[in-house]
Design a protein around this motif. Structure first.
Motif, PDB file in Angstrom:
ATOM      1  N   SER A  98       0.833  -1.204   0.000  1.00 26.63           N
ATOM      2  CA  SER A  98       0.000   0.000   0.000  1.00 26.63           C
ATOM      3  C   SER A  98       0.865   1.251   0.000  1.00 26.63           C
ATOM      4  O   SER A  98       0.429   2.320  -0.429  1.00 26.63           O
ATOM      5  CB  SER A  98      -0.920   0.025   1.219  1.00 26.63           C
ATOM      6  OG  SER A  98      -1.870  -1.004   1.124  1.00 26.63           O
ATOM      7  N   SER A 139      -3.441   7.908   4.100  1.00 26.51           N
ATOM      8  CA  SER A 139      -3.832   7.573   5.474  1.00 26.51           C
ATOM      9  C   SER A 139      -2.922   6.504   6.063  1.00 26.51           C
ATOM     10  O   SER A 139      -2.552   6.578   7.233  1.00 26.51           O
ATOM     11  CB  SER A 139      -5.257   7.036   5.525  1.00 26.51           C
ATOM     12  OG  SER A 139      -6.153   8.076   5.313  1.00 26.51           O
ATOM     13  N   THR A 140      -2.595   5.538   5.252  1.00 25.87           N
ATOM     14  CA  THR A 140      -1.721   4.463   5.733  1.00 25.87           C
ATOM     15  C   THR A 140      -0.402   5.049   6.227  1.00 25.87           C
ATOM     16  O   THR A 140       0.090   4.684   7.301  1.00 25.87           O
ATOM     17  CB  THR A 140      -1.477   3.438   4.603  1.00 25.87           C
ATOM     18  OG1 THR A 140      -2.736   2.871   4.234  1.00 25.87           O
ATOM     19  CG2 THR A 140      -0.530   2.332   5.050  1.00 25.87           C
ATOM     20  N   GLY A 155      -7.145   6.002  -1.919  1.00 28.40           N
ATOM     21  CA  GLY A 155      -6.483   4.705  -2.060  1.00 28.40           C
ATOM     22  C   GLY A 155      -4.996   4.779  -2.385  1.00 28.40           C
ATOM     23  O   GLY A 155      -4.338   3.744  -2.559  1.00 28.40           O
TER      24      GLY A 155
HETATM   25  P1  ADP Z   1      -5.770   7.010   1.059  1.00 21.50           P
HETATM   26  O1  ADP Z   1      -5.648   7.496   2.447  1.00 21.50           O
HETATM   27  O2  ADP Z   1      -4.839   7.704   0.118  1.00 21.50           O
HETATM   28  O3  ADP Z   1      -7.189   7.040   0.553  1.00 21.50           O
HETATM   29  P2  ADP Z   1      -5.190   4.426   2.189  1.00 21.50           P
HETATM   30  O4  ADP Z   1      -3.910   4.605   2.870  1.00 21.50           O
HETATM   31  O5  ADP Z   1      -6.426   4.419   2.995  1.00 21.50           O
HETATM   32  O6  ADP Z   1      -5.318   5.477   1.012  1.00 21.50           O
HETATM   33  O7  ADP Z   1      -5.149   3.053   1.373  1.00 21.50           O
HETATM   34  C1  ADP Z   1      -4.021   2.666   0.598  1.00 21.50           C
HETATM   35  C2  ADP Z   1      -4.256   1.261   0.085  1.00 21.50           C
HETATM   36  O8  ADP Z   1      -4.226   0.354   1.184  1.00 21.50           O
HETATM   37  C3  ADP Z   1      -5.586   1.034  -0.601  1.00 21.50           C
HETATM   38  O9  ADP Z   1      -5.389   0.138  -1.658  1.00 21.50           O
HETATM   39  C4  ADP Z   1      -6.434   0.420   0.489  1.00 21.50           C
HETATM   40  O10 ADP Z   1      -7.423  -0.411  -0.065  1.00 21.50           O
HETATM   41  C5  ADP Z   1      -5.426  -0.392   1.265  1.00 21.50           C
HETATM   42  N1  ADP Z   1      -5.805  -0.536   2.687  1.00 21.50           N
HETATM   43  C6  ADP Z   1      -6.064   0.465   3.569  1.00 21.50           C
HETATM   44  N2  ADP Z   1      -6.360  -0.021   4.784  1.00 21.50           N
HETATM   45  C7  ADP Z   1      -6.267  -1.369   4.684  1.00 21.50           C
HETATM   46  C8  ADP Z   1      -6.460  -2.450   5.584  1.00 21.50           C
HETATM   47  N3  ADP Z   1      -6.775  -2.226   6.878  1.00 21.50           N
HETATM   48  N4  ADP Z   1      -6.278  -3.711   5.128  1.00 21.50           N
HETATM   49  C9  ADP Z   1      -5.956  -3.937   3.839  1.00 21.50           C
HETATM   50  N5  ADP Z   1      -5.750  -2.968   2.931  1.00 21.50           N
HETATM   51  C10 ADP Z   1      -5.917  -1.696   3.336  1.00 21.50           C
END
Ligand code: ADP
Ligand code: ADP
Length: 227
Positions: free
Chosen positions: A20, A45-46, A41
């Motif tokens: 991710s 956030s990650t 996505g």
């Molecule tokens: P953003 O904040 O830019 O919208 P995220 O960080 O939420 O992106 O997500 C990055 C990627 O990680 C995406 O493909 C999302 O589906 C995946 N993802 C986010 N949280 C989880 C989780 N808890 N388990 C599996 N995949 C996740």
């Protein structure tokens, strides 16, 4: 002095088959206002959650103030967070919403009082301290959420789409307020948004992300005014 350093940071969720976040590198300076921007996505956030200690770092190092933080619990990282879903406690007054975490931490009453009143003054909430969230406007509620972060007196602020639940007009107003707040508090701040205008108007530097990769890091001028 609180700089934040990410060195070759990767994230792969346990249940996922791809990364991710891939090879994220940045040296965030003390007092800098950094905005992560990019489509839903892309890993914003990650990355923020890894810095906050709400997600494990799969590979790489996180340093906050030159101390390696990979294995340090969230509450010991010296950060304050503001999220999109800022769920206030509906049965508590504004004062108690801001004081709650400090009470749990057994801060003394006088100290709590000082911190809450100071935050209320900064945010223009002094006259609303005895109200419950239901009796506040959307903007005031968002200020209480900011207040809960301010009372922590942290040197690092992490904000994840804090304005995305507000209507357009209020968003513009709160954007300016957060920028002013940053000038006043001088926290090292990371702000996540998918809104380019927000990024442009608030950031010292912008990190553009796509599909887990950092595409570009630069000032708003560098990033958006390229010929
Ligand atoms: P953003 O904040 O830019 O919208 P995220 O960080 O939420 O992106 O997500 C990055 C990627 O990680 C995406 O493909 C999302 O589906 C995946 N993802 C986010 N949280 C989880 C989780 N808890 N388990 C599996 N995949 C996740
Ligand atoms: P403590 O921080 O003492 O553990 P809290 O009730 O304040 O107790 O928070 C519980 C958890 O949620 C902690 O991991 C804390 O870091 C996190 N948390 C809650 N609200 C915030 C906030 N506004 N800023 C930073 N961390 C928060």
């Amino acid at each position: 002095m609180v700089n934040i350093n990410l060195k070759n940071v990767y994230k792969k969720y346990d249940n996922a088959d791809k990364y991710s976040v891939t090879d994220f590198n940045i040296d965030i300076k003390d007092k800098e206002f950094i905005v992560f921007v990019g489509p839903s996505g892309c890993g914003k956030s990650t990355t923020l959650r890894m810095i906050a200690g709400l997600e494990d770092i799969t590979e790489g190092d996180l340093l906050i103030g030159d101390k390696k933080m990979n294995d340090v619990p969230s509450k010991d990282r010296g950060i304050a967070m503001v999220f999109q879903n800022y769920a206030l406690y509906p049965h508590m007054t504004v004062y108690d919403n801001m004081a709650f975490a400090l009470k749990l931490k057994k801060y003394d009453k006088k100290d709590i009082d000082q911190r809450v009143n100071n935050a209320a003054e900064i945010l223009g909430l002094t006259d609303y301290l005895n109200r419950k969230p239901a009796a506040l406007s959307g903007g005031q509620r968002q200020r209480v959420a900011l207040g809960r972060a301010i009372v922590r007196d942290a040197e690092v602020f992490l904000m994840d789409e804090p304005l995305s639940n507000l209507d357009a007009k209020l968003r513009v107003q709160m954007r300016t307020e957060i920028a002013k707040l940053h000038k006043r508090l001088k926290t090292t701040t990371i702000y996540v948004t998918h809104d380019q205008t927000e990024a442009m108007t608030m950031a010292d530097r912008i990190v553009i992300m796509k599909d887990g990769f950092v595409q570009q890091i630069g000032s708003p001028m560098d990033v958006y005014n390229k010929p």
